[in-house]
Structures are given as C-alpha cells and as structure tokens.
Design a protein around this motif. Structure first.
Motif, PDB file in Angstrom:
ATOM      1  N   ALA A  14    -109.686   7.695   9.212  1.00  0.00           N
ATOM      2  CA  ALA A  14    -109.849   9.116   9.587  1.00  0.00           C
ATOM      3  C   ALA A  14    -109.699   9.893   8.404  1.00  0.00           C
ATOM      4  CB  ALA A  14    -108.872   9.429  10.545  1.00  0.00           C
ATOM      5  N   LYS A  15    -108.632   9.459   7.460  1.00  0.00           N
ATOM      6  CA  LYS A  15    -108.436  10.540   6.441  1.00  0.00           C
ATOM      7  C   LYS A  15    -109.759  10.360   5.208  1.00  0.00           C
ATOM      8  CE  LYS A  15    -104.952  13.146   7.387  1.00  0.00           C
ATOM      9  NZ  LYS A  15    -105.078  14.417   7.684  1.00  0.00           N
ATOM     10  N   HIS A  16    -109.954   9.077   5.100  1.00  0.00           N
ATOM     11  CA  HIS A  16    -111.333   8.780   4.194  1.00  0.00           C
ATOM     12  C   HIS A  16    -112.549   9.778   4.686  1.00  0.00           C
ATOM     13  CE1 HIS A  16    -109.484   5.933   2.195  1.00  0.00           C
ATOM     14  NE2 HIS A  16    -110.505   5.570   1.187  1.00  0.00           N
ATOM     15  N   ALA A  17    -112.785   9.872   6.154  1.00  0.00           N
ATOM     16  CA  ALA A  17    -113.883  10.643   6.575  1.00  0.00           C
ATOM     17  C   ALA A  17    -113.473  12.195   6.381  1.00  0.00           C
ATOM     18  CB  ALA A  17    -113.823  10.435   8.053  1.00  0.00           C
ATOM     19  N   GLU A  18    -112.307  12.542   6.646  1.00  0.00           N
ATOM     20  CA  GLU A  18    -111.794  13.965   6.470  1.00  0.00           C
ATOM     21  C   GLU A  18    -112.281  14.397   4.953  1.00  0.00           C
ATOM     22  OE1 GLU A  18    -108.361  17.067   7.634  1.00  0.00           O
ATOM     23  OE2 GLU A  18    -107.695  14.655   7.022  1.00  0.00           O
ATOM     24  N   ARG A  19    -111.887  13.541   3.944  1.00  0.00           N
ATOM     25  CA  ARG A  19    -112.072  13.751   2.592  1.00  0.00           C
ATOM     26  C   ARG A  19    -113.625  13.854   2.443  1.00  0.00           C
ATOM     27  NH1 ARG A  19    -111.546   9.332  -2.220  1.00  0.00           N
ATOM     28  NH2 ARG A  19    -111.923  10.682  -4.111  1.00  0.00           N
ATOM     29  N   THR A  20    -114.302  13.029   3.145  1.00  0.00           N
ATOM     30  CA  THR A  20    -115.827  13.012   2.960  1.00  0.00           C
ATOM     31  C   THR A  20    -116.207  14.451   3.415  1.00  0.00           C
ATOM     32  OG1 THR A  20    -116.092  10.843   2.912  1.00  0.00           O
ATOM     33  CG2 THR A  20    -118.036  12.054   3.498  1.00  0.00           C
ATOM     34  N   ILE A  21    -115.545  15.082   4.434  1.00  0.00           N
ATOM     35  CA  ILE A  21    -116.142  16.435   4.718  1.00  0.00           C
ATOM     36  C   ILE A  21    -116.098  17.274   3.762  1.00  0.00           C
ATOM     37  CG2 ILE A  21    -115.605  18.254   6.051  1.00  0.00           C
ATOM     38  CD1 ILE A  21    -114.792  16.022   8.539  1.00  0.00           C
ATOM     39  N   ALA A  22    -114.884  17.250   3.052  1.00  0.00           N
ATOM     40  CA  ALA A  22    -114.765  18.378   1.980  1.00  0.00           C
ATOM     41  C   ALA A  22    -115.522  18.118   0.842  1.00  0.00           C
ATOM     42  CB  ALA A  22    -112.984  18.062   1.419  1.00  0.00           C
ATOM     43  N   SER A  23    -115.749  16.636   0.211  1.00  0.00           N
ATOM     44  CA  SER A  23    -116.565  16.514  -0.809  1.00  0.00           C
ATOM     45  C   SER A  23    -118.106  16.808  -0.612  1.00  0.00           C
ATOM     46  CB  SER A  23    -116.150  15.159  -1.418  1.00  0.00           C
ATOM     47  OG  SER A  23    -116.651  13.979  -0.267  1.00  0.00           O
ATOM     48  N   THR A  24    -118.582  16.554   0.534  1.00  0.00           N
ATOM     49  CA  THR A  24    -119.963  16.868   0.819  1.00  0.00           C
ATOM     50  C   THR A  24    -120.042  18.365   1.089  1.00  0.00           C
ATOM     51  OG1 THR A  24    -119.954  14.637   1.914  1.00  0.00           O
ATOM     52  CG2 THR A  24    -121.755  16.345   2.713  1.00  0.00           C
ATOM     53  N   LEU A  25    -119.344  18.964   1.731  1.00  0.00           N
ATOM     54  CA  LEU A  25    -119.308  20.483   1.827  1.00  0.00           C
ATOM     55  C   LEU A  25    -119.382  21.231   0.552  1.00  0.00           C
ATOM     56  CD1 LEU A  25    -119.451  22.641   3.984  1.00  0.00           C
ATOM     57  CD2 LEU A  25    -117.062  22.659   4.008  1.00  0.00           C
ATOM     58  N   ARG A  26    -118.609  20.968  -0.394  1.00  0.00           N
ATOM     59  CA  ARG A  26    -118.361  21.355  -1.701  1.00  0.00           C
ATOM     60  C   ARG A  26    -119.741  21.420  -2.303  1.00  0.00           C
ATOM     61  NH1 ARG A  26    -115.006  18.431  -3.984  1.00  0.00           N
ATOM     62  NH2 ARG A  26    -113.176  19.404  -2.925  1.00  0.00           N
ATOM     63  N   LEU A  27    -120.436  20.073  -2.305  1.00  0.00           N
ATOM     64  CA  LEU A  27    -121.851  20.029  -2.734  1.00  0.00           C
ATOM     65  C   LEU A  27    -122.899  20.936  -2.002  1.00  0.00           C
ATOM     66  CD1 LEU A  27    -122.051  16.184  -2.933  1.00  0.00           C
ATOM     67  CD2 LEU A  27    -121.674  17.850  -4.772  1.00  0.00           C
ATOM     68  N   GLU A  28    -122.869  21.150  -0.642  1.00  0.00           N
ATOM     69  CA  GLU A  28    -123.681  21.932   0.133  1.00  0.00           C
ATOM     70  C   GLU A  28    -123.378  23.390  -0.002  1.00  0.00           C
ATOM     71  OE1 GLU A  28    -124.196  18.524   3.609  1.00  0.00           O
ATOM     72  OE2 GLU A  28    -122.803  20.441   3.885  1.00  0.00           O
ATOM     73  N   LEU A  29    -122.012  23.611  -0.471  1.00  0.00           N
ATOM     74  CA  LEU A  29    -121.975  25.108  -0.618  1.00  0.00           C
ATOM     75  C   LEU A  29    -122.181  25.592  -2.032  1.00  0.00           C
ATOM     76  CD1 LEU A  29    -119.082  25.901   1.580  1.00  0.00           C
ATOM     77  CD2 LEU A  29    -121.464  26.444   1.915  1.00  0.00           C
ATOM     78  N   VAL A  30    -122.716  24.837  -3.041  1.00  0.00           N
ATOM     79  CA  VAL A  30    -122.610  25.270  -4.394  1.00  0.00           C
ATOM     80  C   VAL A  30    -123.624  26.552  -4.565  1.00  0.00           C
ATOM     81  CG1 VAL A  30    -124.966  23.693  -4.899  1.00  0.00           C
ATOM     82  CG2 VAL A  30    -123.339  24.572  -6.861  1.00  0.00           C
ATOM     83  N   GLY A  31    -123.031  27.128  -5.359  1.00  0.00           N
ATOM     84  CA  GLY A  31    -123.519  28.753  -5.338  1.00  0.00           C
ATOM     85  C   GLY A  31    -123.125  29.825  -4.548  1.00  0.00           C
ATOM     86  N   GLN A  32    -122.326  29.266  -3.514  1.00  0.00           N
ATOM     87  CA  GLN A  32    -121.850  30.182  -2.434  1.00  0.00           C
ATOM     88  C   GLN A  32    -120.391  30.694  -2.845  1.00  0.00           C
ATOM     89  OE1 GLN A  32    -123.635  31.267   0.235  1.00  0.00           O
ATOM     90  NE2 GLN A  32    -125.158  30.469  -0.768  1.00  0.00           N
ATOM     91  N   PRO A  33    -120.090  31.818  -2.384  1.00  0.00           N
ATOM     92  CA  PRO A  33    -118.594  32.213  -2.811  1.00  0.00           C
ATOM     93  C   PRO A  33    -117.637  31.812  -2.015  1.00  0.00           C
ATOM     94  CG  PRO A  33    -119.382  33.733  -1.491  1.00  0.00           C
ATOM     95  CD  PRO A  33    -120.610  32.679  -1.490  1.00  0.00           C
TER      96      PRO A  33
END
Length: 249
Positions: free
Chosen positions: A151-170
C-alpha cells in the motif's frame, strides 16, 4: 499574498496528524482538521483554533462534501495526506485479503480521492502543496509487512507520478517517509488492540521518533520558499538504520 496560508490535514484526530495541526496553527496557518472521530476533532479544534471537519477519506461522498466545504471557505494552499495505517503483520502466504483491501482503501485510494478533489483549488491558489505521508515501508520491505508495504509503495507512486504530471504548475508534491514513530495508536491498531504486541515494537529502543518530530519535518518542507521542492524525505530515529535493523538496549 495577503492573509494566512490555509492547509487541510487528514487523519488529524491523533498522532502525526494532530501534531501537524498544532504546529501549523502555531506558525499562523489556518487549518482544516479532517478525521472520522468528531469528539477528538472537537477537542483539537478547541485547543488550537483549527476548523474541524468530520469525514472518512475512504468514502467518495464524504470526500466530495469535504471538497465543497473546504473550497467554500477560501483558498487552499496545502493538503497533508496523513490518513492511513497498517492492519496486521501477516505473511503474504496467509495474509487476509480483507485486511489488504482496507489498507489500500485508506492509504492509497483515500490519498487519491482527497488529492483529486482538492487539486483544482491547490492549483488556483498559485502556491499549492501536496504532502503525502508514506513510510519507510514505501522504500523497502520486511517480513510480515507485505500488505502495508504494498500500500505504501502504491501511495509513494501517486506522489512521484503526480509530481511529473504537474511540472510547470504552481504545486509542489512532497513525500515524507517516516520510520519508527511511537504514537498512541498506530501499533495498537495494527495489532487489533493488543497493547503488549504494540509495546514490543519499540522494546529497548531508547528514542523512537514521536509525532512531533514528523510534524516538524512536514512543516519545514511546507515553509521552504515555494520554488524549493523537497521531493522526498526519509526520517528515522538514530537507532533505526533500516526496516529490519534497529538498535535495542
């Protein structure tokens, strides 16, 4: 920017969540404290001046209401996804599917629901932050930890993927991964209320982390200049060097 910054903290009724609410309020933030237990939230609100909001992050209806009430109250600058927890310490071979499912519901899908619901408001604020409280279990495994680790590996993946997807956003995405933290409820809940088993986790460890240590790390990350992103912070007591190696006196 005029006015105080405003944060939403889930899992705020005890432990790291409550400590984070206290420290943010002490630093002058407006805080919406979210949890399922109304009585505990009411006491925290009376103590700190935080706004209590009773909601279960595993409920889509509750999260929709949470988002409506929070965004109606003003801008949102930070979301601290703290709600989570472990259930049991069973081997993979005999682990309960129901227990695994419950851990995924709160740690993974709970974080996903609340993040999705508040992301538009965080972006609109012009300086949004999403903090995801994972664990050192998100960075390595250990026997008996399969369900929580997954579960925690999956939760970490949410964070790391979202960071990539929000590049350029504030919006910054920050992962905090605590190791051994002694709080009043985490291990007791994990072992179905068995206080002896819970105490054994920390037996002989002179100074495990406490909730305030992790809250301090969270608030430090949130209060860096907004062009500075702390992608991931692993925080352990000095006595713990891995998920399986701890100095015990």
């Amino acid at each position: 920017m005029t006015g105080p910054l405003r944060a939403v903290v889930t899992g705020a009724s005890s432990g790291i969540g409550a400590a984070t609410v206290r420290l943010l309020r002490a630093r002058g933030w407006d805080v919406v404290a979210v949890a399922r237990r109304a009585d505990r939230l009411a006491r925290l609100a009376a103590e700190t001046g935080a706004v209590p909001l009773v909601a279960d992050v595993t409920s889509g209806d509750d999260v929709a209401l949470l988002a409506h009430e929070v965004t109606a109250g003003g801008p949102v600058h930070a979301l601290v996804n703290n709600a989570g927890g472990a259930v049991g310490a069973d081997p993979v071979a005999s682990g309960s599917v129901a227990r695994w499912r419950s851990m995924f519901e709160v740690n993974v899908l709970g974080t996903l629901r609340v993040t999705q619901a508040l992301l538009p408001a965080l972006t609109a604020s012009g300086r949004g932050d999403i903090v995801v409280l994972t664990s050192t279990a998100a960075h390595g495994t250990y026997p008996g930890g399969g369900g929580y680790v997954a579960a925690k590996h999956a939760e970490r993946t949410i964070a790391s993927t979202l960071r990539l997807e929000l590049v350029g956003q504030p919006v910054r995405v920050i992962e905090i991964a605590p190791g051994m933290v002694r709080t009043e409820e985490f291990s007791v809940r994990r072992f179905d209320g068995d206080q002896a088993k819970a105490d054994a986790v920390y037996a002989g460890v002179a100074e495990p982390l406490v909730a305030e240590d992790v809250a301090d790390a969270i608030v430090w990350c949130l209060t860096r200049p907004h062009h500075v992103n702390i992608d991931s912070m692993v925080i352990r007591p000095r006595a713990q060097v891995s998920n399986t190696q701890v100095a015990r006196g």
